[in-house]
Design a protein around this motif. Structure first.
Motif, PDB file in Angstrom:
ATOM      1  N   SER A   1     -13.358  13.562 -42.615  1.00  0.00           N
ATOM      2  CA  SER A   1     -12.134  13.754 -43.402  1.00  0.00           C
ATOM      3  C   SER A   1     -11.497  12.409 -43.716  1.00  0.00           C
ATOM      4  CB  SER A   1     -11.154  14.637 -42.624  1.00  0.00           C
ATOM      5  OG  SER A   1     -10.832  14.037 -41.389  1.00  0.00           O
ATOM      6  N   GLY A   2     -10.593  12.404 -44.653  1.00  0.00           N
ATOM      7  CA  GLY A   2      -9.883  11.177 -45.003  1.00  0.00           C
ATOM      8  C   GLY A   2     -10.652  10.336 -46.004  1.00  0.00           C
ATOM      9  N   THR A   3     -10.154   9.122 -46.229  1.00  0.00           N
ATOM     10  CA  THR A   3     -10.746   8.207 -47.203  1.00  0.00           C
ATOM     11  C   THR A   3     -11.394   7.024 -46.489  1.00  0.00           C
ATOM     12  OG1 THR A   3      -8.658   7.002 -47.415  1.00  0.00           O
ATOM     13  CG2 THR A   3      -9.044   8.835 -48.950  1.00  0.00           C
ATOM     14  N   GLY A   4     -12.104   6.214 -47.257  1.00  0.00           N
ATOM     15  CA  GLY A   4     -12.689   4.997 -46.722  1.00  0.00           C
ATOM     16  C   GLY A   4     -14.077   5.165 -46.148  1.00  0.00           C
ATOM     17  N   HIS A   5     -14.694   6.346 -46.316  1.00  0.00           N
ATOM     18  CA  HIS A   5     -16.028   6.583 -45.791  1.00  0.00           C
ATOM     19  C   HIS A   5     -17.074   6.332 -46.869  1.00  0.00           C
ATOM     20  CE1 HIS A   5     -14.299   8.348 -42.172  1.00  0.00           C
ATOM     21  NE2 HIS A   5     -13.488   9.040 -42.944  1.00  0.00           N
ATOM     22  N   ALA A   6     -18.275   5.947 -46.445  1.00  0.00           N
ATOM     23  CA  ALA A   6     -19.361   5.710 -47.386  1.00  0.00           C
ATOM     24  C   ALA A   6     -19.742   7.010 -48.088  1.00  0.00           C
ATOM     25  CB  ALA A   6     -20.571   5.136 -46.648  1.00  0.00           C
ATOM     26  N   ILE A   7     -20.281   6.885 -49.296  1.00  0.00           N
ATOM     27  CA  ILE A   7     -20.691   8.055 -50.070  1.00  0.00           C
ATOM     28  C   ILE A   7     -21.767   8.828 -49.302  1.00  0.00           C
ATOM     29  CG2 ILE A   7     -21.802   8.818 -52.198  1.00  0.00           C
ATOM     30  CD1 ILE A   7     -20.586   6.385 -53.565  1.00  0.00           C
ATOM     31  N   GLY A   8     -21.530  10.108 -49.122  1.00  0.00           N
ATOM     32  CA  GLY A   8     -22.514  10.938 -48.437  1.00  0.00           C
ATOM     33  C   GLY A   8     -22.543  10.789 -46.932  1.00  0.00           C
ATOM     34  N   ALA A   9     -21.522  10.158 -46.341  1.00  0.00           N
ATOM     35  CA  ALA A   9     -21.503   9.940 -44.894  1.00  0.00           C
ATOM     36  C   ALA A   9     -21.371  11.261 -44.144  1.00  0.00           C
ATOM     37  CB  ALA A   9     -20.361   9.010 -44.508  1.00  0.00           C
ATOM     38  N   TYR A  10     -22.015  11.309 -42.992  1.00  0.00           N
ATOM     39  CA  TYR A  10     -21.922  12.473 -42.119  1.00  0.00           C
ATOM     40  C   TYR A  10     -21.512  12.038 -40.718  1.00  0.00           C
ATOM     41  CZ  TYR A  10     -23.844  16.209 -45.026  1.00  0.00           C
ATOM     42  OH  TYR A  10     -24.026  17.167 -45.989  1.00  0.00           O
ATOM     43  N   GLU A  11     -20.904  12.973 -39.997  1.00  0.00           N
ATOM     44  CA  GLU A  11     -20.633  12.785 -38.584  1.00  0.00           C
ATOM     45  C   GLU A  11     -20.951  14.082 -37.852  1.00  0.00           C
ATOM     46  OE1 GLU A  11     -16.554  11.634 -38.656  1.00  0.00           O
ATOM     47  OE2 GLU A  11     -15.800  13.679 -38.478  1.00  0.00           O
ATOM     48  N   TRP A  12     -21.164  13.942 -36.560  1.00  0.00           N
ATOM     49  CA  TRP A  12     -21.489  15.089 -35.720  1.00  0.00           C
ATOM     50  C   TRP A  12     -20.290  15.370 -34.822  1.00  0.00           C
ATOM     51  CZ3 TRP A  12     -24.196  14.749 -30.458  1.00  0.00           C
ATOM     52  CH2 TRP A  12     -24.520  16.036 -29.971  1.00  0.00           C
ATOM     53  N   ARG A  13     -19.830  16.612 -34.833  1.00  0.00           N
ATOM     54  CA  ARG A  13     -18.723  17.033 -33.973  1.00  0.00           C
ATOM     55  C   ARG A  13     -19.244  18.033 -32.958  1.00  0.00           C
ATOM     56  NH1 ARG A  13     -13.527  15.738 -35.574  1.00  0.00           N
ATOM     57  NH2 ARG A  13     -13.396  14.700 -37.596  1.00  0.00           N
ATOM     58  N   THR A  14     -18.941  17.771 -31.687  1.00  0.00           N
ATOM     59  CA  THR A  14     -19.397  18.665 -30.626  1.00  0.00           C
ATOM     60  C   THR A  14     -18.290  18.859 -29.605  1.00  0.00           C
ATOM     61  OG1 THR A  14     -21.033  18.991 -28.869  1.00  0.00           O
ATOM     62  CG2 THR A  14     -20.423  16.717 -29.377  1.00  0.00           C
ATOM     63  N   ASP A  15     -18.270  20.041 -28.998  1.00  0.00           N
ATOM     64  CA  ASP A  15     -17.274  20.320 -27.964  1.00  0.00           C
ATOM     65  C   ASP A  15     -17.892  20.281 -26.575  1.00  0.00           C
ATOM     66  OD1 ASP A  15     -18.810  22.594 -28.007  1.00  0.00           O
ATOM     67  OD2 ASP A  15     -17.196  23.957 -28.570  1.00  0.00           O
ATOM     68  N   SER A  16     -19.109  19.751 -26.472  1.00  0.00           N
ATOM     69  CA  SER A  16     -19.798  19.677 -25.184  1.00  0.00           C
ATOM     70  C   SER A  16     -20.361  18.284 -24.957  1.00  0.00           C
ATOM     71  CB  SER A  16     -20.933  20.703 -25.125  1.00  0.00           C
ATOM     72  OG  SER A  16     -21.747  20.499 -23.982  1.00  0.00           O
ATOM     73  N   ALA A  17     -20.087  17.733 -23.775  1.00  0.00           N
ATOM     74  CA  ALA A  17     -20.604  16.406 -23.441  1.00  0.00           C
ATOM     75  C   ALA A  17     -22.112  16.395 -23.288  1.00  0.00           C
ATOM     76  CB  ALA A  17     -19.951  15.911 -22.146  1.00  0.00           C
ATOM     77  N   ALA A  18     -22.719  17.555 -23.050  1.00  0.00           N
ATOM     78  CA  ALA A  18     -24.161  17.633 -22.815  1.00  0.00           C
ATOM     79  C   ALA A  18     -24.952  17.958 -24.077  1.00  0.00           C
ATOM     80  CB  ALA A  18     -24.457  18.682 -21.744  1.00  0.00           C
ATOM     81  N   SER A  19     -24.303  18.084 -25.222  1.00  0.00           N
ATOM     82  CA  SER A  19     -25.007  18.419 -26.457  1.00  0.00           C
ATOM     83  C   SER A  19     -25.898  17.266 -26.909  1.00  0.00           C
ATOM     84  CB  SER A  19     -24.010  18.760 -27.559  1.00  0.00           C
ATOM     85  OG  SER A  19     -23.314  19.949 -27.254  1.00  0.00           O
ATOM     86  N   GLU A  20     -26.996  17.630 -27.574  1.00  0.00           N
ATOM     87  CA  GLU A  20     -27.979  16.633 -28.005  1.00  0.00           C
ATOM     88  C   GLU A  20     -28.220  16.745 -29.502  1.00  0.00           C
ATOM     89  OE1 GLU A  20     -31.984  15.500 -25.930  1.00  0.00           O
ATOM     90  OE2 GLU A  20     -32.471  16.973 -27.482  1.00  0.00           O
TER      91      GLU A  20
ATOM     92  N   ALA B   1     -24.310  13.337 -26.337  1.00  0.00           N
ATOM     93  CA  ALA B   1     -22.962  12.873 -26.656  1.00  0.00           C
ATOM     94  C   ALA B   1     -22.294  12.110 -25.503  1.00  0.00           C
ATOM     95  CB  ALA B   1     -22.103  14.064 -27.063  1.00  0.00           C
ATOM     96  N   GLY B   2     -22.307  12.673 -24.305  1.00  0.00           N
ATOM     97  CA  GLY B   2     -21.611  12.044 -23.183  1.00  0.00           C
ATOM     98  C   GLY B   2     -20.154  12.460 -23.071  1.00  0.00           C
ATOM     99  N   GLU B   3     -19.534  12.749 -24.192  1.00  0.00           N
ATOM    100  CA  GLU B   3     -18.180  13.279 -24.253  1.00  0.00           C
ATOM    101  C   GLU B   3     -18.085  14.209 -25.447  1.00  0.00           C
ATOM    102  OE1 GLU B   3     -15.899  13.026 -22.130  1.00  0.00           O
ATOM    103  OE2 GLU B   3     -16.013  11.101 -21.100  1.00  0.00           O
ATOM    104  N   ALA B   4     -17.238  15.215 -25.362  1.00  0.00           N
ATOM    105  CA  ALA B   4     -16.942  16.019 -26.542  1.00  0.00           C
ATOM    106  C   ALA B   4     -16.182  15.144 -27.530  1.00  0.00           C
ATOM    107  CB  ALA B   4     -16.107  17.232 -26.156  1.00  0.00           C
ATOM    108  N   GLY B   5     -16.426  15.340 -28.802  1.00  0.00           N
ATOM    109  CA  GLY B   5     -15.717  14.546 -29.794  1.00  0.00           C
ATOM    110  C   GLY B   5     -16.489  14.433 -31.083  1.00  0.00           C
TER     111      GLY B   5
END
Length: 417
Positions: free
Chosen positions: A123-142, A215-219
């Motif tokens: 969300s928001g501005t200033g990100h590269a075109i087509g940028a992605y991020e991964w959001r997880t609520d579990s520190a153990a997610s892969e 991940a190591g942490e949710a986020g």
């Protein structure tokens, strides 16, 4: 780092030990041009261009020549052919290495291989075109990195692989992995490292590798800056621990921490111990004596990494930023990495505890307050796309049985064996 050419069907890669006398690497641009009656020129081009390579060998050995001949004539199957050319360093696709997938779903490059998580546009501005991020609520997610087509990135037994997680991940308590697979795509074994980089040697039977990160942490986890190399001396940018040596180890005067509801003491080995009574809440701040906070070297991200026992009991984390004059400029609360505010020069990090029925006691170290400068360029992705033989000549050389061979290859996005 230049290496020899590796080429073959999955699971049957062969190293061509002789360097090519001519090596061309370009792209099928597919650009069309239109000129209007008024003289205005318009060009049309596809969003992506297929890679094209051409290798020419003079006096190639009989065994190597036979291998290329079988590939060209599709004796062992139509393909796709696996190619690791002599100059490619970061095997990730160029867009994948930047955490981008413009005009295409993120599933082309990444997939959640354990736990939970969602790939989405930031969300928001200033990100590269087509940028992605991964959001997880579990520190153990892969999350795993995908190569298409195929079960993973090509390898041969004995190759040394190094995988480094994206830039922002390196400021947190992540885990990096390499999953080895056979030619059919079945999992053979895995190599794991606690931290942002894993280095391992491909085992017997390995034809593919799937790089992954826990991940190591949710986020939230931006995906730009990942690096996958074979036998390359390049060492990607590592984070810097902003804590002093004593504070990082959990030793020294207790004035390095300020607390509420928590009692600090020093044990027989000189380590500082935090104690929390039953049914009591509290918090701890890691401070920098004489300054509002720990100096932040520049833009980027910071992240707190606590000992397992301390992290398991703590409930929240906070980052408070100040400018060079000591004026408050921002505040964030998250266990994942925190983005440094634009004018910030110092940061205080703290963590808190909710009240619980049982008392708690643990050492304060080892602890890390990691900072990484996200503006430092990472090793660009060049990819190792699946390819098809589109041109081939084989001429006798002197003395026989040496041969002069030219082979043309073009990138493909799908094929069947």
């Amino acid at each position: 780092m230049p290496r020899n050419l590796w080429i073959g069907l999955p699971g049957r890669l062969r190293e061509i030990s002789q360097a090519a006398t001519a090596f061309e690497r370009g792209a099928e641009l597919g650009v069309t041009q239109f000129t209007s009656l008024g003289g205005q020129v318009t060009t049309l081009a596809p969003q992506r261009s297929a890679r094209k390579t051409k290798f020419t060998f003079d006096r190639l050995s009989e065994d190597d020549a036979a291998h290329l001949d079988r590939l060209a004539r599709r004796i062992d199957g139509p393909g796709p052919i696996t190619v690791i050319d002599p100059v490619t360093r970061n095997l990730l696709d160029p867009l994948q290495a930047e955490g981008r997938s413009p005009g295409a779903p993120a599933s082309l490059y990444w997939y959640v291989s354990g736990g939970t998580g969602k790939l989405e546009r930031p969300s928001g501005t200033g990100h590269a075109i087509g940028a992605y991020e991964w959001r997880t609520d579990s520190a153990a997610s892969e999350l795993s990195w995908r190569r298409r087509p195929g079960a993973g990135f090509p390898v041969a037994p004995g190759m040394e692989l190094r995988f480094t997680l994206p830039t922002t991940w390196r400021a947190g308590p992540c885990t990096s992995r390499l999953h080895w697979r056979d030619a059919a795509g079945s999992l053979l074994s895995s190599a794991t490292a606690n931290g942002h980089t894993v280095t391992a040697t491909a085992p017997a039977g390995a034809a593919f590798v799937t790089p992954a990160g826990v991940a190591g942490e949710a986020g939230w986890y931006p995906l730009g800056g990942a690096v996958l190399t074979i036998g390359d001396p390049h060492v990607p940018t590592a984070p810097v621990n902003l804590l002093t040596a004593d504070q990082a180890a959990g030793r020294g005067p207790t004035t390095q921490w300020e607390t509420s509801g928590v009692t600090l003491s020093t044990d027989a080995e000189g380590y500082v111990v935090a104690s929390l009574a039953a049914n009591t809440s509290g918090w701890i701040n890691l401070i920098h004596p004489g300054q509002p906070g720990h100096p932040v070297p520049g833009p980027g991200f910071v992240g707190l990494v606590l000992p397992a026992a301390l992290r398991a009991r703590s409930s929240s984390c906070s980052y408070t930023y100040f400018n060079a004059a000591g004026t408050f400029v921002g505040f964030s609360t998250e266990w994942g990495v925190s983005k440094v505010f634009p004018t910030a020069a110092q940061v205080i990090v703290g963590f808190s505890f909710d009240a619980a029925p049982t008392a708690f006691s643990a050492r304060l170290g080892p602890t890390k307050l990691l900072h990484i400068d996200s503006t430092v360029p990472q090793l660009a992705g060049e990819g190792c796309p699946a390819m098809a033989v589109t041109g081939y000549t084989d001429s006798p050389a002197r003395p026989l049985p040496y041969r002069t061979i030219s082979i043309d290859l073009t990138e493909v996005t799908s094929a069947s064996n």
